[in-house]
Scaffold this motif. Structure first.
Motif, PDB file in Angstrom:
ATOM      1  N   LYS A  37       0.015  -3.691   4.760  1.00  0.00           N
ATOM      2  CA  LYS A  37      -0.837  -4.263   3.730  1.00  0.00           C
ATOM      3  C   LYS A  37      -0.094  -4.359   2.397  1.00  0.00           C
ATOM      4  CE  LYS A  37      -4.753  -4.774   5.986  1.00  0.00           C
ATOM      5  NZ  LYS A  37      -5.433  -6.083   6.118  1.00  0.00           N
ATOM      6  N   GLU A  44      -8.363 -12.155   0.243  1.00  0.00           N
ATOM      7  CA  GLU A  44      -8.615 -10.826   0.749  1.00  0.00           C
ATOM      8  C   GLU A  44      -8.528  -9.831  -0.403  1.00  0.00           C
ATOM      9  OE1 GLU A  44      -6.171  -9.671   3.985  1.00  0.00           O
ATOM     10  OE2 GLU A  44      -6.706 -11.370   5.258  1.00  0.00           O
ATOM     11  N   PRO A  45      -9.380  -8.809  -0.413  1.00  0.00           N
ATOM     12  CA  PRO A  45      -9.308  -7.819  -1.494  1.00  0.00           C
ATOM     13  C   PRO A  45      -8.062  -6.953  -1.367  1.00  0.00           C
ATOM     14  CG  PRO A  45     -10.898  -7.138   0.161  1.00  0.00           C
ATOM     15  CD  PRO A  45     -10.461  -8.528   0.538  1.00  0.00           C
ATOM     16  N   LYS A  66       0.818  -1.210   0.000  1.00  0.00           N
ATOM     17  CA  LYS A  66       0.000   0.000   0.000  1.00  0.00           C
ATOM     18  C   LYS A  66       0.849   1.256   0.000  1.00  0.00           C
ATOM     19  CE  LYS A  66      -4.270   1.694   2.069  1.00  0.00           C
ATOM     20  NZ  LYS A  66      -5.314   1.436   3.094  1.00  0.00           N
ATOM     21  N   ASP A 123      -6.892  -3.278  -1.457  1.00  0.00           N
ATOM     22  CA  ASP A 123      -7.563  -1.991  -1.310  1.00  0.00           C
ATOM     23  C   ASP A 123      -6.731  -0.826  -1.829  1.00  0.00           C
ATOM     24  OD1 ASP A 123      -5.653  -2.181   0.599  1.00  0.00           O
ATOM     25  OD2 ASP A 123      -6.905  -1.564   2.287  1.00  0.00           O
ATOM     26  N   PHE A 124      -5.897  -1.093  -2.847  1.00  0.00           N
ATOM     27  CA  PHE A 124      -5.152  -0.023  -3.503  1.00  0.00           C
ATOM     28  C   PHE A 124      -5.002  -0.401  -4.978  1.00  0.00           C
ATOM     29  CE2 PHE A 124      -2.379  -2.941  -1.228  1.00  0.00           C
ATOM     30  CZ  PHE A 124      -1.567  -3.443  -2.227  1.00  0.00           C
TER      31      PHE A 124
END
Length: 385
Positions: free
Chosen positions: A173, A311-312, A93, A314-315
């Protein structure tokens, strides 16, 4: 005579049905091979048609810990065979993850584990990410011939992957995304129909967290029980101010009141109870069984197992913008032969796409023959009635 005629008609109907099915299949086959270029131009590129997915990606990796394994699946749902280079794109991230921070190993079916290489053309810094080729590079920094793979239409290929992170890897992340550089193959020449293109399906990637290792205990807690009575039973002989000796027998290890004769200012001896002295010699028999703070038990490290659905991420993760690798015809021929041999090996185990078609055709012929026989028998019964 009528029975023979009935059987003959039934056989003719069944034969006609089978010929119709065979003719339809032949027409489909001819249509597929007559105009492969037209079909390819009407479809999306091979890279976009290949289904890419990651399975079993752990939700946690430990910086400096052991490698953890997952699978990378390439599914060809197109109408043509496809040639491709497989990649994995890693990004965190913060955008600080580099190829030097981790190690990727891969295993093709029937082969041993090999170490992936940083993608040629600047893949280590593209999109603030690290692009790893699941293959080797030659002396010029280009993908080797063995890095090129083929997956035939209607087939799939699964590559095993294991990844480990260094102790200095940035924490937090992160995610991994499957990438291919692919091109469709012509049905006749089995050579690429174009120069190929990149596909990076970020929504099918998997997120995870890089964590530091849990602190290890400095030593095993050792419960100690010490009983050290310091009290002594010592009689003392002390003179009083009047000169008359008195003997006070005061055990220091007990809490029993002692009576001591003392002299009053008038010289008249009186006897009064005195408050006993504190038992300084009381035995310290309380066991100190609690471990010391330095030996406290740390929380166990996360297991790192996959929780099912990935898991997704998120970036954003974009399609690679590096120089496209070249697809050499000789490497394509070699990869195509390897894919055909692998498919033949699977077919000998009882699978294959032709099994369903043959079964369906046989079932249709059988149904047509039975239907014809039933109709003829009904007509015969009506005529005799």
């Amino acid at each position: 005579m009528s029975i023979r005629r009935t059987l003959a008609l039934a056989g003719a109907a069944a034969l006609a049905s089978s010929m119709v099915l065979a003719g339809a299949q032949g027409a489909m086959a001819v249509g597929a091979t007559d105009a492969p270029s037209a079909a390819a131009s009407a479809e999306k590129t091979a890279a976009q048609l290949l289904g890419l997915s990651l399975q079993g990606v752990p939700d946690t990796f430990i910086a400096g810990g052991d490698a953890r394994e997952f699978s990378y699946k390439i599914d060809n749902s197109s109408k043509h065979d496809d040639v491709f280079y497989p990649f994995l794109k890693f990004k965190n991230k913060a955008g600080s993850l580099k190829a030097k921070d981790f190690k990727v190993e891969y295993q093709l079916p029937g082969e041993g584990w090999q170490t992936g290489a940083v993608a040629p053309g600047g893949g280590d810094g593209d999109d603030s990410a690290a692009l790893i080729l699941l293959g080797q590079v030659d002396g010029d920094g280009n993908p080797s011939d063995d890095a090129l793979l083929v997956v035939n239409h209607g087939k799939n290929l699964t590559i095993k992957v294991r990844v480990s992170f260094t102790g200095d890897a940035p924490l937090g992340k992160a995610g991994v995304v499957p990438v291919v550089f692919a091109a469709a193959l012509d049905d006749d020449s089995h050579l690429p129909t174009d120069n190929g293109g990149f596909s990076c399906e970020g929504i099918r990637g998997a997120g995870f967290t890089i964590k530091k290792a849990a602190p290890t205990p400095t030593g095993k807690p050792t419960p100690t029980t010490t009983t050290s009575p310091t009290g002594t039973h010592t009689p003392t002989h002390t003179p009083t101010p009047t000169g008359s000796p008195t003997t006070s027998h005061t055990p220091t290890a007990t809490a029993t009141p002692s009576t001591t004769a003392t002299a009053t200012p008038t010289g008249t001896p009186t006897t009064q109870p005195t408050t006993p002295a504190p038992t300084t010699g009381s035995p310290s028999a309380s066991p100190s069984a609690s471990p010391s703070a330095s030996a406290s038990t740390a929380a166990p490290a996360p297991s790192g197992s996959s929780t099912g659905a990935p898991e997704p991420i998120d970036f954003p993760v974009s399609v690679p913008k590096i120089t496209p690798p070249k697809i050499v015809p000789a490497a394509v021929t070699k990869a195509k032969a390897a894919a055909d041999n692998a498919d033949k090996a699977l077919a000998t185990t009882g699978g294959g796409d032709d099994t369903t078609a043959i079964a369906a055709a046989g079932g249709a012929v059988l149904v047509a023959g039975i239907g014809t026989l039933v109709v003829l028998r009904r007509r015969k019964s009506a005529q005799q009635g």
